[in-house]
Design a protein around this motif. Structure first.
Motif, PDB file in Angstrom:
ATOM      1  N   ALA A 454      32.658  40.946  20.739  1.00 29.53           N
ATOM      2  CA  ALA A 454      32.161  41.107  19.371  1.00 29.53           C
ATOM      3  C   ALA A 454      32.629  42.422  18.759  1.00 29.53           C
ATOM      4  O   ALA A 454      32.719  42.539  17.523  1.00 29.53           O
ATOM      5  N   ALA A 455      32.933  43.403  19.612  1.00 31.88           N
ATOM      6  CA  ALA A 455      33.456  44.693  19.137  1.00 31.88           C
ATOM      7  C   ALA A 455      34.967  44.672  18.936  1.00 31.88           C
ATOM      8  O   ALA A 455      35.556  45.701  18.610  1.00 31.88           O
ATOM      9  N   GLY A 456      35.589  43.521  19.141  1.00 34.45           N
ATOM     10  CA  GLY A 456      37.027  43.407  18.922  1.00 34.45           C
ATOM     11  C   GLY A 456      37.880  43.804  20.094  1.00 34.45           C
ATOM     12  O   GLY A 456      39.047  44.171  19.921  1.00 34.45           O
ATOM     13  N   ALA A 457      37.342  43.730  21.315  1.00 33.75           N
ATOM     14  CA  ALA A 457      38.110  44.140  22.488  1.00 33.75           C
ATOM     15  C   ALA A 457      39.321  43.235  22.683  1.00 33.75           C
ATOM     16  O   ALA A 457      39.220  42.012  22.580  1.00 33.75           O
ATOM     17  N   ARG A 458      40.448  43.837  22.996  1.00 36.38           N
ATOM     18  CA  ARG A 458      41.660  43.078  23.333  1.00 36.38           C
ATOM     19  C   ARG A 458      41.844  42.975  24.838  1.00 36.38           C
ATOM     20  O   ARG A 458      42.675  42.214  25.321  1.00 36.38           O
ATOM     21  N   GLU A 459      41.058  43.770  25.584  1.00 32.64           N
ATOM     22  CA  GLU A 459      41.122  43.756  27.047  1.00 32.64           C
ATOM     23  C   GLU A 459      39.738  44.101  27.581  1.00 32.64           C
ATOM     24  O   GLU A 459      39.100  45.057  27.110  1.00 32.64           O
ATOM     25  N   VAL A 460      39.266  43.330  28.547  1.00 35.72           N
ATOM     26  CA  VAL A 460      37.933  43.548  29.121  1.00 35.72           C
ATOM     27  C   VAL A 460      38.033  43.446  30.632  1.00 35.72           C
ATOM     28  O   VAL A 460      38.716  42.571  31.163  1.00 35.72           O
ATOM     29  N   LYS A 461      37.361  44.353  31.316  1.00 35.60           N
ATOM     30  CA  LYS A 461      37.341  44.322  32.781  1.00 35.60           C
ATOM     31  C   LYS A 461      35.901  44.502  33.251  1.00 35.60           C
ATOM     32  O   LYS A 461      35.184  45.375  32.760  1.00 35.60           O
ATOM     33  N   VAL A 462      35.491  43.676  34.219  1.00 36.20           N
ATOM     34  CA  VAL A 462      34.117  43.682  34.731  1.00 36.20           C
ATOM     35  C   VAL A 462      34.132  44.153  36.180  1.00 36.20           C
ATOM     36  O   VAL A 462      34.918  43.672  36.995  1.00 36.20           O
ATOM     37  N   ASN A 463      33.236  45.081  36.485  1.00 32.74           N
ATOM     38  CA  ASN A 463      33.060  45.545  37.867  1.00 32.74           C
ATOM     39  C   ASN A 463      31.599  45.341  38.250  1.00 32.74           C
ATOM     40  O   ASN A 463      30.720  46.048  37.760  1.00 32.74           O
ATOM     41  N   ARG A 464      31.353  44.364  39.120  1.00 30.66           N
ATOM     42  CA  ARG A 464      29.981  44.123  39.605  1.00 30.66           C
ATOM     43  C   ARG A 464      29.778  44.688  41.004  1.00 30.66           C
ATOM     44  O   ARG A 464      28.788  44.397  41.663  1.00 30.66           O
ATOM     45  N   PHE A 465      30.718  45.500  41.454  1.00 29.42           N
ATOM     46  CA  PHE A 465      30.587  46.281  42.689  1.00 29.42           C
ATOM     47  C   PHE A 465      30.403  45.413  43.931  1.00 29.42           C
ATOM     48  O   PHE A 465      29.688  45.783  44.854  1.00 29.42           O
ATOM     49  N   PHE A 466      31.047  44.267  43.943  1.00 28.90           N
ATOM     50  CA  PHE A 466      31.082  43.466  45.159  1.00 28.90           C
ATOM     51  C   PHE A 466      32.367  43.789  45.918  1.00 28.90           C
ATOM     52  O   PHE A 466      33.469  43.722  45.356  1.00 28.90           O
ATOM     53  N   GLY A 467      32.226  44.165  47.184  1.00 27.47           N
ATOM     54  CA  GLY A 467      33.365  44.569  47.991  1.00 27.47           C
ATOM     55  C   GLY A 467      34.205  43.398  48.443  1.00 27.47           C
ATOM     56  O   GLY A 467      33.911  42.230  48.142  1.00 27.47           O
ATOM     57  N   PRO A 468      35.278  43.683  49.205  1.00 25.13           N
ATOM     58  CA  PRO A 468      36.183  42.624  49.644  1.00 25.13           C
ATOM     59  C   PRO A 468      35.523  41.565  50.511  1.00 25.13           C
ATOM     60  O   PRO A 468      35.977  40.417  50.567  1.00 25.13           O
ATOM     61  N   THR A 469      34.435  41.915  51.186  1.00 20.16           N
ATOM     62  CA  THR A 469      33.735  40.929  52.025  1.00 20.16           C
ATOM     63  C   THR A 469      32.620  40.218  51.265  1.00 20.16           C
ATOM     64  O   THR A 469      31.879  39.423  51.839  1.00 20.16           O
TER      65      THR A 469
END
Length: 550
Positions: A454-469
């Motif tokens: 809604a803010a006009g982002a052209r790129e978004v990345k989410v980090n929910r802090f789940f590790g490789p396992t």
């Protein structure tokens, strides 16, 4: 430990363990009422100007030598933390974590005090929001909170002592996005001066709050309560680690065995009453390490609740990059604005409890190039310059903060092998998100992404802090619940006035006291319950209460 083999100091009326938010507020209130009070703190008093701010490598220094994690920092006065998941963040110094926090200053909501009535998976507080409201207001005045009155997400309360801080371009973008979505939003109250207040400077909006404020515009107990406490006659000893709280054969607490961190000298400090303010990890660690013949399972632990019900808040970070320059490195690092649109339980979502979304900064260019909050790392080589041109200063972060349930399985125990520099067992942290909390965190992250778009982002990345396992492995900022207050000695560690149910002479008051964690930063609430604890102690001592509490 045999007290007869070490030096025994003269007894004091009140011993406070820990000089952070709770310890500072309690010591100040008691000292100003004429109580003989001594506080011991295992850290130093660290001048704000000694922290990394202006030098070229301040961002690198903050990640290592001045890290918020004791496991990374490894100062002599720190203690290591064993963990199977999260990485707790804390500081051992005068002011505790208020010396390096983001200074976000919301209150808990009225419903946060009655979660058992709401859904049955948390304990109710032994008192209400209305009971705590006057203490919230006094804490606001003492800390110099800057905020905009009239937030419809909260009941009306006393005006903030300072006007709101400017929300800047990123706060405006966040607010406009919320309006497009039809959601609540409001400038966030902050423990940062918008103007000079009680001798502390106004914020210069440098954006480096978590390095510790070099001009004291950011309020912590070290520059608010502690100067007052010392002026009123309180005694403060730094560099003193408490390794055990002593109790006699009847279970009555008699004082604490301490060690001078610099010299290794040990001594016994007797006291008529002992108040533990060691944070949600340090407090249960000390109580468990203080097991005795009269308290075989740990001090104040006849309920088995010491160390259990650990809460940190579910955490995710969403970062959004726009074509517009939003200067996410300027202003307060956290919460220029926020939304409480989803703070309450809505059963139609398929889970209980709620969350808040906070407009946050991205720190400086070094931090942003190395992935900022979401791991979006700038490439090396020729592409690096293009990445910096299209990302640096163009965007904002959204902190997702959900209410995690107080689960008995999430707990602090004593590590069977790891010890600190004085041989005291380290705490070990067991923590895993409940299925309900995983659903809540997923849903909240999706709502944050909606704000970004809604803010006009052209790129978004989410980090929910789940590790490789697949394990949830966040930085754990908010340490709550491990010695909670309550109305039933079978399900809580202290009563509603912070007196240990089964250890006369012992009070416990800090983040460990909170039965629920809400969906907001807890420091404001920790300070308020500490003021209430101090006033209750004065009542039991037949001392005159502060005018504001009368």
């Amino acid at each position: 430990m045999n007290k007869d083999t070490i030096e025994q100091l003269p007894s004091v009326e009140t011993l406070v363990i820990g000089a952070g938010m709770a310890g500072g507020a309690i010591t100040c209130t008691l000292a100003e009422a004429g109580v003989d009070v001594l506080c011991v703190e295992q850290g130093k008093w660290v001048p704000g100007g000694s922290r990394p701010h202006g030098d070229r490598f301040y961002e690198l220094e903050r990640q290592y030598r001045w890290s918020t994690s004791p496991n990374t920092r490894q100062w002599r006065e720190d203690y290591p933390i064993g963990t199977d998941a999260v990485q707790p963040l804390m500081f051992n110094e005068v002011g505790g974590s208020t010396a390096i926090y983001t200074a976000a200053w919301p209150r808990f909501r009225p419903t946060d005090f009655v979660k058992n009535k709401e859904h049955g998976r948390s304990e109710d507080w032994p008192y209400s929001y209305d009971d705590l409201s006057p203490y919230y207001s006094e804490n606001d005045r003492s800390m110099g909170i800057s905020g905009l009155d009239g937030d419809p997400a909260f009941p009306a309360h006393d005006p903030y002592p300072n006007p709101p801080l400017p929300i800047g371009k990123r706060g405006s973008a966040f607010g406009e996005a919320c309006e497009k979505l039809g959601w609540h939003w409001w400038p966030f109250p902050m423990a940062v001066n918008s103007r000079e207040y009680r001798g502390r400077a106004a914020c210069n909006y440098c954006g480096d709050c978590q390095s510790g404020c070099s001009i004291d515009a950011l309020a912590g107990s070290h520059n608010t309560y502690w100067p007052r406490a010392l002026a009123a006659g309180a005694h403060l000893r730094t560099g003193i680690r408490v390794i055990r709280i002593e109790s006699n054969q009847t279970g009555h607490v008699t004082g604490a065995v301490c060690v001078d961190v610099a010299t290794g000298q040990r001594f016994f400090q007797p006291a008529e009453r002992t108040i533990v303010c060691g944070n949600g990890i340090g407090t249960p660690r000390l109580l468990l390490a203080s097991a005795s013949e009269s308290h075989p399972d740990g001090l104040a632990n006849s309920s088995g609740q010491v160390g259990r019900n650990l809460m940190f808040h579910g955490l995710a970070m969403v970062e959004a990059w726009t074509d517009e320059i939003l200067d996410p490195h300027k202003g307060v690092i956290c919460a220029a604005a926020y939304t409480a649109e989803f703070a309450e339980t809505n059963p139609d979502r398929g889970f209980i409890n709620g969350f808040t979304l906070l407009s946050s900064g991205m720190n400086g260019p070094g931090f942003q190039a190395n992935g900022s909050h979401s791991g979006n790392v700038a490439p090396w080589g020729e592409e690096h310059h293009e990445w910096m041109e299209t990302h640096l200063n163009r965007g904002f972060a959204i902190l997702v903060q959900t209410e995690d349930l107080p689960l008995e399985s999430n707990r602090v125990t004593l590590d069977p092998a790891l010890v600190d520099g004085d041989g005291m067992p380290a705490p070990f942290i067991h923590y895993k998100l409940d299925e309900n909390d995983e659903k809540l965190l997923q849903y909240a992250s999706e709502k944050a992404v909606e704000i970004a778009h809604a803010a006009g982002a052209r790129e978004v990345k989410v980090n929910r802090f789940f590790g490789p396992t697949g394990d949830y492995m966040p930085p754990a900022w908010h340490l709550m619940g491990t010695a909670r207050i309550g109305s039933d000695p079978a399900t809580s560690v202290t009563d509603g006035e912070h007196r240990a149910w089964d250890a006369p002479g012992l009070y416990i008051c800090d983040g460990s006291s909170l039965p629920t964690g809400g969906a907001v930063n807890p420091t404001s609430t920790i300070g308020a319950v500490a003021l209430r604890c101090a006033v209750k102690i004065l009542e039991h001592m037949d001392k005159e209460k502060p005018e504001w509490a009368s």
